[in-house]
Scaffold this motif. Structure first.
Motif, short mmCIF file in Angstrom:
data_model
loop_
_atom_site.label_atom_id
_atom_site.label_comp_id
_atom_site.label_asym_id
_atom_site.label_seq_id
_atom_site.Cartn_x
_atom_site.Cartn_y
_atom_site.Cartn_z
N GLN A 21 35.98 44.21 45.52
CA GLN A 21 36.11 43.10 44.56
C GLN A 21 37.54 43.02 44.04
O GLN A 21 38.10 41.92 43.89
CB GLN A 21 35.13 43.30 43.40
N PHE A 68 40.27 43.99 45.62
CA PHE A 68 41.12 43.47 46.68
C PHE A 68 40.93 41.96 46.84
O PHE A 68 41.89 41.22 47.01
CB PHE A 68 40.82 44.18 48.01
N LEU A 96 40.15 39.75 44.59
CA LEU A 96 40.86 39.04 43.51
C LEU A 96 42.37 39.09 43.72
O LEU A 96 43.07 38.09 43.55
CB LEU A 96 40.50 39.64 42.15
N MET A 97 42.87 40.26 44.09
CA MET A 97 44.33 40.40 44.27
C MET A 97 44.82 39.58 45.46
O MET A 97 45.90 39.00 45.42
CB MET A 97 44.70 41.87 44.43
N SER A 98 43.99 39.51 46.51
CA SER A 98 44.42 38.74 47.69
C SER A 98 44.50 37.25 47.37
O SER A 98 45.11 36.50 48.11
CB SER A 98 43.47 38.98 48.86
N LYS A 99 43.88 36.84 46.26
CA LYS A 99 43.96 35.43 45.86
C LYS A 99 45.09 35.23 44.84
O LYS A 99 45.16 34.21 44.14
CB LYS A 99 42.63 34.95 45.26
N GLY A 100 45.93 36.25 44.68
CA GLY A 100 47.12 36.10 43.85
C GLY A 100 47.03 36.67 42.45
O GLY A 100 47.96 36.55 41.66
N ILE A 101 45.89 37.29 42.11
CA ILE A 101 45.71 37.78 40.74
C ILE A 101 46.23 39.22 40.64
O ILE A 101 45.74 40.10 41.35
CB ILE A 101 44.22 37.69 40.32
N PRO A 102 47.23 39.48 39.79
CA PRO A 102 47.79 40.84 39.70
C PRO A 102 46.75 41.87 39.26
O PRO A 102 45.77 41.53 38.58
CB PRO A 102 48.90 40.69 38.64
N TYR A 103 47.01 43.13 39.60
CA TYR A 103 46.04 44.21 39.36
C TYR A 103 45.52 44.27 37.92
O TYR A 103 44.29 44.33 37.73
CB TYR A 103 46.66 45.55 39.78
N GLN A 105 45.18 42.06 35.63
CA GLN A 105 44.27 40.94 35.35
C GLN A 105 42.98 41.05 36.16
O GLN A 105 41.89 40.75 35.65
CB GLN A 105 44.96 39.63 35.72
N ILE A 153 39.28 41.17 34.69
CA ILE A 153 38.22 40.23 35.08
C ILE A 153 36.95 41.00 35.45
O ILE A 153 35.85 40.65 35.03
CB ILE A 153 38.69 39.35 36.28
N LEU A 154 37.11 42.07 36.21
CA LEU A 154 35.93 42.83 36.65
C LEU A 154 35.29 43.62 35.52
O LEU A 154 34.06 43.74 35.46
CB LEU A 154 36.29 43.75 37.82
N ALA A 165 33.44 41.14 33.52
CA ALA A 165 32.24 40.70 34.24
C ALA A 165 31.10 41.69 34.04
O ALA A 165 29.93 41.32 34.00
CB ALA A 165 32.55 40.56 35.73
N THR A 180 36.42 35.38 28.04
CA THR A 180 35.46 35.01 29.09
C THR A 180 34.87 33.62 28.80
O THR A 180 33.75 33.34 29.19
CB THR A 180 34.31 36.03 29.18
N ASP A 216 48.59 40.74 45.73
CA ASP A 216 48.86 39.56 44.89
C ASP A 216 50.26 39.02 45.14
O ASP A 216 50.47 37.79 45.12
CB ASP A 216 48.65 39.88 43.40
N ALA A 267 50.15 36.95 48.22
CA ALA A 267 49.58 35.62 47.95
C ALA A 267 50.62 34.73 47.28
O ALA A 267 50.75 33.55 47.61
CB ALA A 267 48.34 35.75 47.07
#
Lengths: 424, 260
Positions: free
Chosen positions: A373, A375, A377-384, A386, A390-391, A394, A418, B83, B86
């Motif tokens: 999860q 990875f 989020l980070m692969s979509k541009g969200i820094p670690y 953040q 988020i997690l 959640a 949230t 990130d 991306a």
């Protein structure tokens, strides 16, 4: 009830009220010292104190100088309610254990009566063998009672329970509250426990819910990082009464929330959800004791912990089902997210069942953040940082979804960032 | 045309699930160059390393690069966090998009868009501007606004998850996208919508690497090059006609030629 009722003048002059208060503080301090001399602190041999230690109570020299700077307080209160869109709620402002009348708007409410020097509704709670309750009984100046009349929908009220020593000396205060909801009445309470500096707040809340009444109690425990906050809730439910509590603990150096519930009337129901979000060396304990004494009652408990750094979380939950409490439905869950190798969770769910026809369950899980999860989020541009936030949010946001009161729900969502985008 | 991605002699291992945690080589010397504006397709038998390549390019921490280099727009891609990759313009559409219970889809999209915008030095979008953008983009992809209100991929059908990936791709404006079997599990209408979504991004500033097993998507997208990955290497490269040959003959003949 002058010593509990602080008005503007008393803070700015050596008024008789203040002098009288100081006398009481001294009296209370002596009482506490005497009590601590005569009584041993609860030890790990005591079942309900297995994982939490009150040794700091003897080590820290708490004073009872609970005066405060009114101008500062006024600014603090108005900023708090404005920032959180809570201006419209009738409120009770309690600072260092004193009700601050000029900032309180609740006393004139037509739906709720407030007695600042009440008599205990039932002596049974006063006689509970509970160390911090005994400390509170000895040191509290008065019992403040809130009563919702029969068939009254009292709406939502705000309680600001603030703590701030006037100087660098640690202070202690022990407010005692009594809530009575008469038949068919409803009330929703949003209570914010916020503070600055080092203090020990030891409130006791006695709650009596009469037939078919409903109380929603949402507590935000976010005092200062050097504070000690130990609350005791004693709740008694008559038939068809409903008690719904949500509790979020953050920031306190030492926190213990003890929730004692007695389901005395048939078809009564208690729903308890809590979140502990801890870091540094924080210690936070949630201890519950739910007793089912009547048939057809339901209780549900869900406590979630997010533990970082060297924090320590405790959940001790006990459900006792008496022989006559047939058709009981009781569920207890504890879930923990450990974000550090040094963080610790102590969880002790207990069921004590004497009835035959019941449905009871308990469970505890401990885990870490899901790497896939993270990875994603980070692969979509969200820094670690953040993505991690988020997690973790959640993990706990589900508990907030269950809050019925829209203002309380908005408050907690805003606090956790949230909030759901409106307008889709 | 400018080279956007240059993979040179890439070797990758992954820890196997044995208690000893042995490393298993998955990619054994990949060489691939993609220029801006080009659409490349990667085909190959199951287990040949296609998804591994997509994960390695996106920075998945489970994969260890043991040799080789990857340059993305001239910079060392392998030194960047996922990130940062991306933000630099790389996008991965997951083969199996991850479910995030408790994370609202619209909030996630807004956070992703603004994180990338911030990293690229662009102004972040306020809620109003973001909602306008996401609604317009979702509409083009026949993505119902109900799915924006729900938690990320939770309870989504296979097709909805893939469409959600394409929605993310459209919102994040990548310059290079890897689509890992985005067409798998889609019905014919959904496939058309996804293909349109990919086609709408096609420009001289956008390149893509599409991993697929099916000719149907390629009929819509019309790639420039097709590569066949097997045994951790690209064993054959060719033009769009190669996919027709593979459809007809399978991979065995190409593998035989490579082994010979």
């Amino acid at each position: 009830m002058p010593n509990m009722l602080t008005d503007h003048k008393s803070q700015n002059s050596n008024s008789s009220i203040q002098k009288k208060s100081c006398k009481n503080f001294k009296k209370n301090l002596n009482k506490l010292s005497e009590f601590l001399r005569k009584n041993k602190l609860p030890s790990s041999k005591d079942d309900s104190w297995k994982y939490s230690n009150l040794s700091w109570l003897k080590q820290i020299n708490f004073t009872y100088n609970t005066q405060f700077n009114y101008t500062y307080l006024e600014h603090w209160v108005y900023t708090l309610i404005k920032e959180n869109n809570l201006e419209t709620l009738p409120r009770l402002v309690c600072v260092n254990g004193h009700i601050v009348k000029p900032l309180t708007t609740l006393l004139d409410s037509s739906k709720l009566t407030v007695d600042l020097d009440a008599q205990p509704y039932s002596d049974s709670i006063n006689n509970e063998a509970n160390f911090l309750n005994e400390v509170n009984l000895i040191c509290s100046d008065a019992l403040i009672e809130f009563k919702v009349k029969k068939n009254t929908q009292a709406g939502t009220i705000l309680i600001l329970n603030l703590g701030k020593p006037l100087d660098s000396n640690p202070i202690a205060f022990h407010p005692r509250f009594q809530w009575i909801l008469e038949e068919n009445s409803t009330l929703s309470i949003l209570e914010l426990n916020i503070g600055e500096g080092t203090y020990f707040n030891n409130p006791v809340r006695q709650i009596f819910l009469k037939k078919n009444s409903c109380l929603e109690f949402n507590n935000f425990i976010n005092p200062s990082p050097s504070s000690y906050l130990c609350s005791n809730f004693f709740v008694k439910l008559a038939e068809q009464a409903r008690y719904k509590q949500f509790l979020m603990t953050k920031e306190a150096k030492f926190a213990r929330q003890e929730v004692n519930v007695k389901l005395l009337g048939e078809w009564s129901e208690t729903l308890f959800r809590a979140i502990q979000i801890l870091n540094t060396h924080q210690h936070s304990d949630i201890t519950t004791h739910f007793i089912h004494e009547a048939p057809h009652c339901t209780s549900f408990q869900n406590v979630k912990n997010i533990l970082s750094e060297r924090s320590k979380g405790v959940f001790q939950g006990k459900v006792c089902v008496k022989r006559q409490a047939q058709k009981t439905n009781a569920e207890q869950q504890n879930q923990t997210l450990l974000l550090s190798d040094q963080a610790e969770i102590y969880t002790k769910p207990e069921l004590e069942i004497y009835a035959e026809d019941v449905k009871c369950s308990h469970g505890a899980t401990v885990g870490a953040l899901d790497d896939e999860q993270l990875f994603f989020l980070m692969s979509k541009g969200i820094p670690y940082p953040q993505a991690k936030q988020i997690l973790t949010n959640a993990f706990v946001v589900e508990a907030i979804d269950y809050i019925t009161d829209p203002l309380a729900k908005e408050f907690f969502n805003k606090h956790l960032n949230t909030e759901i985008l409106e307008g889709l | 045309m400018k080279t956007i991605l240059k993979i040179k002699n890439l070797h990758v291992s992954v820890k196997d699930e044995s208690p000893e945690g042995h490393c298993k080589a998955i990619l054994n010397g990949i060489n691939l160059s993609i220029s801006s504006g080009e659409t490349h397709v990667l085909m190959g038998p199951n287990g040949s390393g296609k998804s591994t390549l997509s994960y390695v390019l996106s920075g998945h921490p489970d994969y260890k690069v043991t040799a080789g280099s990857v340059l993305f727009k001239g910079q060392n891609l392998l030194s960047l966090t996922p990130d940062a990759r991306a933000a630099a313009g790389l996008f991965l559409a997951f083969q199996a998009p991850i479910e995030l219970p408790g994370v609202n889809n619209a909030n996630f999209l807004k956070t992703a868009v603004n994180s990338v915008r911030k990293a690229r030095g662009q102004e972040e979008l306020d809620s109003l501007k973001f909602l306008k953008l996401v609604k317009e983009t979702a509409k083009k992809l026949s993505f119902s606004s109900d799915m924006l209100k729900r938690n990320v991929n939770v309870g989504f059908s296979g097709g909805e998850k893939k469409r959600n990936e394409v929605l993310q791709m459209s919102l994040l404006h990548p310059s290079f996208a890897i689509l890992d079997e985005t067409d798998s599990g889609l019905d014919i209408d959904a496939l058309r919508v996804v293909a349109e979504g990919v086609k709408s991004l096609k420009s001289t500033e956008f390149s893509s690497l599409i991993i697929t097993h099916h000719q149907k998507l390629l009929d819509y997208i019309r790639p420039d090059y097709i590569h066949v990955l097997a045994k951790g290497r690209i064993i054959h490269s060719g033009g769009p006609e190669l996919s027709k040959r593979i459809e007809k003959e399978g991979y065995s003949r190409l593998l035989g030629e490579f082994d010979a």
